[in-house]
Scaffold this motif. Structure first.
Motif, mmCIF file in Angstrom:
data_model
loop_
_atom_site.group_PDB
_atom_site.id
_atom_site.type_symbol
_atom_site.label_atom_id
_atom_site.label_comp_id
_atom_site.label_asym_id
_atom_site.label_seq_id
_atom_site.Cartn_x
_atom_site.Cartn_y
_atom_site.Cartn_z
ATOM 1 N N THR A 1 14.591 -5.913 -16.640
ATOM 2 C CA THR A 1 15.398 -5.815 -15.431
ATOM 3 C C THR A 1 15.244 -7.128 -14.671
ATOM 4 O O THR A 1 14.134 -7.516 -14.322
ATOM 5 C CB THR A 1 14.945 -4.633 -14.561
ATOM 6 N N ALA B 1 16.580 -9.579 -11.419
ATOM 7 C CA ALA B 1 17.253 -9.617 -10.122
ATOM 8 C C ALA B 1 18.222 -10.801 -10.107
ATOM 9 O O ALA B 1 17.808 -11.951 -10.057
ATOM 10 C CB ALA B 1 16.241 -9.740 -8.997
ATOM 11 N N ALA C 1 21.030 -11.034 -7.856
ATOM 12 C CA ALA C 1 21.893 -10.761 -6.697
ATOM 13 C C ALA C 1 22.859 -11.914 -6.487
ATOM 14 O O ALA C 1 22.480 -13.082 -6.537
ATOM 15 C CB ALA C 1 21.041 -10.548 -5.458
ATOM 16 N N SER D 1 28.134 -12.137 -10.593
ATOM 17 C CA SER D 1 28.970 -11.091 -11.186
ATOM 18 C C SER D 1 28.760 -11.114 -12.694
ATOM 19 O O SER D 1 28.179 -12.065 -13.235
ATOM 20 C CB SER D 1 30.439 -11.325 -10.843
ATOM 21 N N GLU E 1 23.988 -3.561 -12.252
ATOM 22 C CA GLU E 1 24.079 -2.485 -11.264
ATOM 23 C C GLU E 1 23.279 -2.867 -10.020
ATOM 24 O O GLU E 1 22.096 -3.158 -10.101
ATOM 25 C CB GLU E 1 23.512 -1.202 -11.879
ATOM 26 N N ASN E 2 23.933 -2.897 -8.869
ATOM 27 C CA ASN E 2 23.293 -3.182 -7.578
ATOM 28 C C ASN E 2 22.505 -4.493 -7.592
ATOM 29 O O ASN E 2 21.421 -4.580 -7.036
ATOM 30 C CB ASN E 2 22.378 -2.036 -7.164
ATOM 31 N N GLY E 3 23.043 -5.520 -8.206
ATOM 32 C CA GLY E 3 22.385 -6.824 -8.230
ATOM 33 C C GLY E 3 21.261 -6.942 -9.243
ATOM 34 O O GLY E 3 20.557 -7.938 -9.263
ATOM 35 N N LEU E 4 21.084 -5.925 -10.088
ATOM 36 C CA LEU E 4 20.054 -5.952 -11.117
ATOM 37 C C LEU E 4 20.712 -5.909 -12.495
ATOM 38 O O LEU E 4 21.566 -5.065 -12.761
ATOM 39 C CB LEU E 4 19.100 -4.765 -10.982
ATOM 40 N N HIS F 1 20.210 -5.030 -16.215
ATOM 41 C CA HIS F 1 19.349 -4.224 -17.075
ATOM 42 C C HIS F 1 19.711 -4.518 -18.524
ATOM 43 O O HIS F 1 20.870 -4.370 -18.916
ATOM 44 C CB HIS F 1 19.537 -2.727 -16.805
#
Length: 148
Positions: A49, A51, A53, A56, A112-115, A117
């Motif tokens: 995972t 980060a 942020a 896109s 998803e949400n700036g993370l 995976h």
């Protein structure tokens, strides 16, 4: 900065020299951007995972080649029309590489949400899986000597 002394492992293992060398190198050369976690999600499943942020999915690129997973992120230059007084959100390009073990493949990735995976799966071939070996009874076979 954390440093792990792996010398006791060198003395008690055989054939893992490459693994411990990679761990030594990773500990000394670890960049800090972007931050990431590596977790075990099952017996043979893992997840990275990261980060990311502000990025896109079109600004991110993942490539798996020869046991190396490479993740790149690059933002287009769009700050020319804005005057930024303070920049606390990093938008610089990055490249992060992960050394994958044998038989580990990338199963999928989603943002998803700036993370970001990235799901990984370890698939051992049947010949590499542990198997139970039966122990024979006490009867011994006698080998005859045919040479006179």
């Amino acid at each position: 900065m954390r440093h792990f002394d792996l010398s006791p492992l060198y003395r008690s293992t055989v054939g893992f020299d490459r693994l411990f060398s990679m761990l030594d190198n990773a500990a000394s050369e670890t960049p800090s951007y972007p931050p990431y976690n590596i977790e075990r999600t099952g017996e043979n499943a893992y997840r990275i995972t990261m980060a990311v942020a502000g990025f896109s999915d079109s600004e991110l690129e993942l490539e798996a080649k020869e046991h190396v997973l490479t993740i790149r992120g690059e933002k287009p230059e769009s700050d020319a029309d804005r005057e930024i007084l303070y920049r606390g959100i990093a938008s610089r390009a990055f490249e992060r590489r992960f050394q994958l073990a044998e038989f580990v493949r990338v199963d999928g990735a989603h943002l998803e949400n700036g993370l970001l995976h990235i799901d990984l799966v370890r698939e051992l071939p049947e010949t590499m899986k542990p198997r139970k070996i039966e122990i024979g009874s006490g009867s011994q076979k006698q080998i005859e000597n045919t040479a006179h």
